[in-house]
Design an enzyme around this catalytic site. Structure first.
Site, mmCIF file in Angstrom:
data_model
loop_
_atom_site.group_PDB
_atom_site.id
_atom_site.type_symbol
_atom_site.label_atom_id
_atom_site.label_comp_id
_atom_site.label_asym_id
_atom_site.label_seq_id
_atom_site.Cartn_x
_atom_site.Cartn_y
_atom_site.Cartn_z
ATOM 1 N N CYS A 1 -0.501 4.365 2.057
ATOM 2 C CA CYS A 1 -0.094 3.655 3.966
ATOM 3 C C CYS A 1 1.068 4.143 4.391
ATOM 4 O O CYS A 1 1.555 4.782 5.276
ATOM 5 C CB CYS A 1 -0.915 2.511 4.471
ATOM 6 S SG CYS A 1 -2.147 1.952 3.050
ATOM 7 N N ASP A 2 2.436 3.706 3.540
ATOM 8 C CA ASP A 2 3.676 3.265 4.001
ATOM 9 C C ASP A 2 4.429 4.551 2.932
ATOM 10 O O ASP A 2 5.396 4.584 3.529
ATOM 11 C CB ASP A 2 3.419 1.886 3.529
ATOM 12 C CG ASP A 2 2.939 0.912 4.974
ATOM 13 O OD1 ASP A 2 2.636 1.471 5.830
ATOM 14 O OD2 ASP A 2 3.283 0.201 4.159
ATOM 15 N N CYS B 1 0.556 -1.437 0.077
ATOM 16 C CA CYS B 1 0.000 0.270 0.239
ATOM 17 C C CYS B 1 1.008 1.315 -0.555
ATOM 18 O O CYS B 1 1.537 2.091 1.166
ATOM 19 C CB CYS B 1 -1.521 -0.008 1.111
ATOM 20 S SG CYS B 1 -1.877 1.768 1.451
#
Ligand code: NAP
Length: 369
Positions: free
Chosen positions: A140-141, A137
């Site tokens: 997200c990261d 992701c």
């Protein structure tokens, strides 16, 4: 067939969408059963840190999963362990929800929030360094890799789009693809190629990841790549006798996402990629079947979109339950717009089936994985 229990609503899956649906169902005092094959939390359980949920700058995925579960329980809805294997609809407009351990539950409403799973490479180091440099992701990261050299694996829309997105954080993004061309939409490929020209990205064609290397303390330190070629006859990937090292501190894997839609079978209209199509009330093509979260056909798949979907789904389901009671009392069919001649639902089918691109619909293309 013996029915284990009857409910007003059954929620399939207890990720963020399922847990949010449980919370609202509890607040509305609906008799609700939530089933999940694992412990509640879904993909949150695989997420190290969540830093894009409004109001929570930095929360562990596990911690957020527990908080969401406790919150739903506070309103009286707990999660039961059960792997749903199939759903059928009986002649009385009730769903029969079957589980792997042979139980059958019955309800007029199902909210399907079973999510999906990222396809994994299955190479050494992938599980070991998940959350320590291995990610599925970018949104997200990505921010954790500011100024670092990272790799992206894959050659479809997700890999190409996310690689471009990740250049805003990384010092360099190396895309590793097992073919000599991408299958991504031209507009997405053009954007990545601009980044290649600007020296922010590079492509390593005809290679697969053989191993993700690293240190248990510090995480990913590099990839061992193997050169491959495509068999011109069969299209198969053939491994060659040549390897090389790619020193990176992170690897983002985008080789496909598999929605868990199999259990609804023919009950719901799907888009080309298998995601269930809904209207804006989260209604699928089957009366009583609502859909929320990653399993739903939509542009972005985030925790925030999952909980938004779920909130809408519960309120729309409550409305449907009321209409069902009234219609049945009158001996009539309840109102279900997506089932027939709904311009809104038809428009969704058209957009989601790829007949119109996001550009044509004026939507911002997704950057989420
Ligand atoms: P995808 O289109 O299925 O592409 C998967 C990619 O991963 C392909 O390049 C495939 O290569 C490669 N791959 C698969 N298994 C692999 C393995 N074991 N090792 C190395 N490479 C492997 O998946 P996606 O890119 O996630 O897209 C999924 C769906 O979402 C698609 O329908 C896509 O159009 C849609 N999507 C749309 C947008 C947008 O419109 N903006 C953005 C993202 C996704 P091969 O070709 O060799 O199999």
């Amino acid at each position: 067939m013996e029915i284990e229990s009857e409910h007003e609503m059954i929620i399939v899956g207890a990720g963020p969408a399922g847990l949010c649906a449980a919370l609202y169902a509890g607040r509305s005092e609906l008799d609700t059963l939530v089933l999940d094959k694992d412990m509640p939390g879904g993909q949150l359980l695989l997420t190290d840190t969540v830093d894009d949920y409004p109001g929570l700058e930095d929360v562990g995925g596990m911690e957020l999963a527990r908080a969401m579960t406790d919150h739903a329980e506070k309103f009286g809805v707990g999660v039961a362990r059960g792997e749903v294997t199939s759903i059928e609809r009986d002649e009385d407009r009730r769903f029969l929800v079957h589980t792997a351990d042979g139980e059958t539950y019955r309800s007029p409403v199902v909210i399907m929030t079973a999510g999906g799973s990222y396809r994994t490479l299955g190479v050494p180091g992938e599980d070991e360094y998940r959350g320590k440099g291995v990610s599925y992701c970018a949104i997200c990261d990505g921010a954790f890799f500011k100024g670092e050299h990272i790799a992206v694996v894959g050659g479809g829309d997700s890999a190409v789009e996310e690689a471009t997105f990740l250049t805003r954080y990384a010092s360099k993004v190396t895309v590793v693809h097992r073919r000599d061309h991408f299958t991504a939409q031209a507009v997405l490929e053009d954007r990545l190629m601009d980044k290649v020209e600007e020296d922010e990205a590079e492509i390593v064609w005809n290679h697969v990841v053989e191993e993700i290397e690293g240190d248990p303390e510090t995480g990913v330190s590099g990839l061992r790549l193997r050169k491959v070629k495509t068999d011109p006859e069969t299209g198969d990937v053939i491994e060659l006798d040549e390897t090389r090292e790619l020193p990176v501190t992170g690897v983002f894997i985008f080789i496909g996402f598999v929605p868990n839609t199999g259990i609804v079978g023919e009950h719901a209209e799907h888009d080309d990629a298998g995601y269930i199509i809904t209207d804006s009330h989260m209604r699928s093509s089957t009366p009583g079947l609502f859909v929320a979260g990653d399993v739903r056909s939509q542009l972005v798949r985030q925790i925030t979109t999952a909980v938004g979907d779920a909130t809408t789904a519960v309120f729309a389901a409550e409305e449907y339950l009321q209409e069902l009671r009234e219609a049945e009392a009158e001996g009539e069919e309840p109102h279900w717009p997506p089932a027939e001649d709904s311009p809104e639902f038809e428009a969704q089918v058209e957009v989601r089936s790829g007949e119109m691109s996001p550009e044509e619909t004026g939507r911002t293309p997704a950057t989420a994985s």
